[in-house]
Motif scaffolding. Structure first.
Motif, PDB file in Angstrom:
ATOM      1  N   TRP A  80      -4.093   0.962   3.545  1.00 31.14           N
ATOM      2  CA  TRP A  80      -2.889   0.723   2.748  1.00 31.14           C
ATOM      3  C   TRP A  80      -2.121   2.022   2.517  1.00 31.14           C
ATOM      4  CZ3 TRP A  80      -6.012  -2.486  -1.340  1.00 31.14           C
ATOM      5  CH2 TRP A  80      -6.448  -3.687  -0.746  1.00 31.14           C
ATOM      6  N   ASP A  81      -2.847   3.101   2.275  1.00 35.89           N
ATOM      7  CA  ASP A  81      -2.176   4.399   2.125  1.00 35.89           C
ATOM      8  C   ASP A  81      -1.450   4.782   3.420  1.00 35.89           C
ATOM      9  OD1 ASP A  81      -2.985   4.763  -0.496  1.00 35.89           O
ATOM     10  OD2 ASP A  81      -4.779   5.916   0.042  1.00 35.89           O
ATOM     11  N   SER A  82      -2.060   4.488   4.553  1.00 36.79           N
ATOM     12  CA  SER A  82      -1.429   4.794   5.843  1.00 36.79           C
ATOM     13  C   SER A  82      -0.166   3.965   6.037  1.00 36.79           C
ATOM     14  CB  SER A  82      -2.405   4.524   6.992  1.00 36.79           C
ATOM     15  OG  SER A  82      -3.497   5.415   6.947  1.00 36.79           O
ATOM     16  N   LEU A  83      -0.182   2.718   5.573  1.00 32.94           N
ATOM     17  CA  LEU A  83       1.010   1.870   5.664  1.00 32.94           C
ATOM     18  C   LEU A  83       2.156   2.449   4.833  1.00 32.94           C
ATOM     19  CD1 LEU A  83      -0.665  -1.665   5.435  1.00 32.94           C
ATOM     20  CD2 LEU A  83       0.473  -0.690   7.436  1.00 32.94           C
ATOM     21  N   VAL A  84       1.815   3.022   3.686  1.00 34.51           N
ATOM     22  CA  VAL A  84       2.834   3.677   2.857  1.00 34.51           C
ATOM     23  C   VAL A  84       3.383   4.906   3.595  1.00 34.51           C
ATOM     24  CG1 VAL A  84       3.296   4.908   0.699  1.00 34.51           C
ATOM     25  CG2 VAL A  84       1.844   2.858   0.673  1.00 34.51           C
ATOM     26  N   GLU A  85       2.497   5.704   4.128  1.00 38.43           N
ATOM     27  CA  GLU A  85       2.922   6.921   4.845  1.00 38.43           C
ATOM     28  C   GLU A  85       3.796   6.598   6.051  1.00 38.43           C
ATOM     29  OE1 GLU A  85      -0.650   8.946   5.851  1.00 38.43           O
ATOM     30  OE2 GLU A  85      -1.235   9.325   3.760  1.00 38.43           O
ATOM     31  N   ASP A  86       3.501   5.465   6.722  1.00 34.47           N
ATOM     32  CA  ASP A  86       4.264   5.062   7.905  1.00 34.47           C
ATOM     33  C   ASP A  86       5.567   4.341   7.557  1.00 34.47           C
ATOM     34  OD1 ASP A  86       2.240   6.122   9.416  1.00 34.47           O
ATOM     35  OD2 ASP A  86       1.269   4.187   9.823  1.00 34.47           O
ATOM     36  N   GLY A  87       5.769   4.032   6.274  1.00 37.38           N
ATOM     37  CA  GLY A  87       6.985   3.351   5.855  1.00 37.38           C
ATOM     38  C   GLY A  87       6.944   1.838   6.012  1.00 37.38           C
ATOM     39  N   ALA A  88       5.785   1.300   6.362  1.00 36.63           N
ATOM     40  CA  ALA A  88       5.671  -0.152   6.512  1.00 36.63           C
ATOM     41  C   ALA A  88       5.734  -0.853   5.157  1.00 36.63           C
ATOM     42  CB  ALA A  88       4.370  -0.508   7.228  1.00 36.63           C
ATOM     43  N   ILE A  89       5.183  -0.202   4.130  1.00 38.78           N
ATOM     44  CA  ILE A  89       5.297  -0.700   2.759  1.00 38.78           C
ATOM     45  C   ILE A  89       5.700   0.464   1.865  1.00 38.78           C
ATOM     46  CG2 ILE A  89       3.581  -2.520   3.106  1.00 38.78           C
ATOM     47  CD1 ILE A  89       1.552  -0.804   1.577  1.00 38.78           C
ATOM     48  N   GLU A  90       6.234   0.127   0.690  1.00 44.50           N
ATOM     49  CA  GLU A  90       6.648   1.174  -0.246  1.00 44.50           C
ATOM     50  C   GLU A  90       5.525   1.571  -1.191  1.00 44.50           C
ATOM     51  OE1 GLU A  90      10.031  -0.625  -2.082  1.00 44.50           O
ATOM     52  OE2 GLU A  90      11.383  -0.134  -0.423  1.00 44.50           O
ATOM     53  N   SER A  91       4.692   0.587  -1.569  1.00 44.07           N
ATOM     54  CA  SER A  91       3.609   0.879  -2.509  1.00 44.07           C
ATOM     55  C   SER A  91       2.615  -0.270  -2.514  1.00 44.07           C
ATOM     56  CB  SER A  91       4.156   1.086  -3.925  1.00 44.07           C
ATOM     57  OG  SER A  91       4.720  -0.122  -4.416  1.00 44.07           O
ATOM     58  N   TRP A  92       1.449   0.002  -3.103  1.00 46.25           N
ATOM     59  CA  TRP A  92       0.486  -1.063  -3.354  1.00 46.25           C
ATOM     60  C   TRP A  92      -0.183  -0.789  -4.700  1.00 46.25           C
ATOM     61  CZ3 TRP A  92      -4.712   0.126  -3.920  1.00 46.25           C
ATOM     62  CH2 TRP A  92      -5.144   1.350  -3.405  1.00 46.25           C
ATOM     63  N   SER A  93      -0.595  -1.861  -5.365  1.00 46.53           N
ATOM     64  CA  SER A  93      -1.252  -1.730  -6.662  1.00 46.53           C
ATOM     65  C   SER A  93      -2.250  -2.868  -6.826  1.00 46.53           C
ATOM     66  CB  SER A  93      -0.226  -1.750  -7.803  1.00 46.53           C
ATOM     67  OG  SER A  93       0.519  -2.964  -7.790  1.00 46.53           O
ATOM     68  N   VAL A  94      -3.248  -2.633  -7.668  1.00 43.84           N
ATOM     69  CA  VAL A  94      -4.319  -3.606  -7.876  1.00 43.84           C
ATOM     70  C   VAL A  94      -4.340  -4.038  -9.333  1.00 43.84           C
ATOM     71  CG1 VAL A  94      -6.808  -4.007  -7.786  1.00 43.84           C
ATOM     72  CG2 VAL A  94      -5.712  -2.607  -6.022  1.00 43.84           C
ATOM     73  N   LEU A  95      -4.383  -5.353  -9.550  1.00 43.25           N
ATOM     74  CA  LEU A  95      -4.468  -5.913 -10.900  1.00 43.25           C
ATOM     75  C   LEU A  95      -5.718  -6.784 -10.998  1.00 43.25           C
ATOM     76  CD1 LEU A  95      -3.217  -6.498 -13.734  1.00 43.25           C
ATOM     77  CD2 LEU A  95      -2.091  -8.476 -12.660  1.00 43.25           C
ATOM     78  N   PRO A  96      -6.779  -6.315 -11.697  1.00 46.04           N
ATOM     79  CA  PRO A  96      -7.940  -7.181 -11.943  1.00 46.04           C
ATOM     80  C   PRO A  96      -7.553  -8.315 -12.895  1.00 46.04           C
ATOM     81  CG  PRO A  96      -8.463  -4.849 -12.284  1.00 46.04           C
ATOM     82  CD  PRO A  96      -6.973  -4.958 -12.213  1.00 46.04           C
ATOM     83  N   PHE A  97      -8.067  -9.497 -12.653  1.00 46.40           N
ATOM     84  CA  PHE A  97      -7.715 -10.633 -13.511  1.00 46.40           C
ATOM     85  C   PHE A  97      -8.226 -10.459 -14.927  1.00 46.40           C
ATOM     86  CE2 PHE A  97      -5.757 -12.584 -10.090  1.00 46.40           C
ATOM     87  CZ  PHE A  97      -5.241 -13.823 -10.428  1.00 46.40           C
TER      88      PHE A  97
END
Length: 224
Positions: A80-97
């Motif tokens: 996921w960090d690599s996807l951010v670095e490559d510009g495929a996504i802007e960010s990711w975050s995790v929300l435990p229920f």
């Protein structure tokens, strides 16, 4: 067993589709080899942004991971960090229920739709997620929900055929399909009203609800 929601933000709906085809299709095959991955599914949200709802602006995919989600996240987070670095996504975050007051997505579903509804959700969503991923892998275009009717496509064949085919393959007849489509239409009108709020949204939804229900009822009477 617990659940987390991983939110991936990206530029637009084109980026959503690219993320699914280029990452999620292969990732899902990887998930299913992990003992920590019990089940999961995803939602696309960006397409609702075209209706002027600020909450849905841009591209966004919600990924639910049920089982031992921390292990799955640990395995995937570098990607996921690599996807951010490559510009495929802007960010990711995790929300435990747990942070929203539930021990799992199942307990939240029981609150929302009851035990029987939650049991069906937990069985159907993963199955249908695999169907969607198969479609993304096989098709390189977004098929219109209803095709443009004309000599080249006189029946308006489009994505609606997927729903129709699933119903027929699972033993439902004309009236069952009509009942299902009526229920789905009412459900979507309620959702639209909830998100659009004021400015005529509820009134418009109510009118559409009555109009659509009337059409389906007339269709059933004529068919019979």
């Amino acid at each position: 067993m617990s659940t987390v929601q991983v939110t991936f933000r990206m530029e637009d709906t084109d980026a959503e589709a690219s993320f699914i085809r280029n990452y999620l299709v292969s990732a899902w095959k990887r998930f299913e080899t992990m003992e920590a991955f019990e089940k999961g599914w995803f939602w696309r949200n960006g397409h609702y942004g075209r209706h002027g709802i600020e909450y849905f602006k841009g591209g966004r995919i919600l990924l639910m991971i049920d089982g031992d989600p921390e292990t799955v996240v640990d395995e995937e987070c570098d990607r996921w960090d690599s996807l951010v670095e490559d510009g495929a996504i802007e960010s990711w975050s995790v929300l435990p229920f747990e942070e929203i007051g539930y021990d799992s997505v199942y307990s939240k579903a029981v609150d929302n739709v009851g035990k029987r509804g939650a049991d069906l959700f937990m069985r159907l969503k993963p199955l249908l997620t695999q169907t969607s991923l198969d479609l993304y892998e096989a098709l390189d275009e977004q098929i219109a929900m209803v095709g443009d009717e004309g000599d080249h496509n006189p029946k308006g064949i489009g994505f609606w055929v997927v729903i129709n085919t699933l119903m027929k393959q699972n033993g439902y007849d004309w009236y069952d399909e009509i009942d299902g489509c009526t229920k789905s239409t009412k459900n979507r009108l309620k959702s639209m009203t909830a998100y659009k709020g004021g400015g005529g949204g509820p009134r418009e939804a109510s009118r559409n609800n009555k109009r659509t229900t009337g059409v389906f009822r007339r269709t059933v009477r004529v068919a019979r």
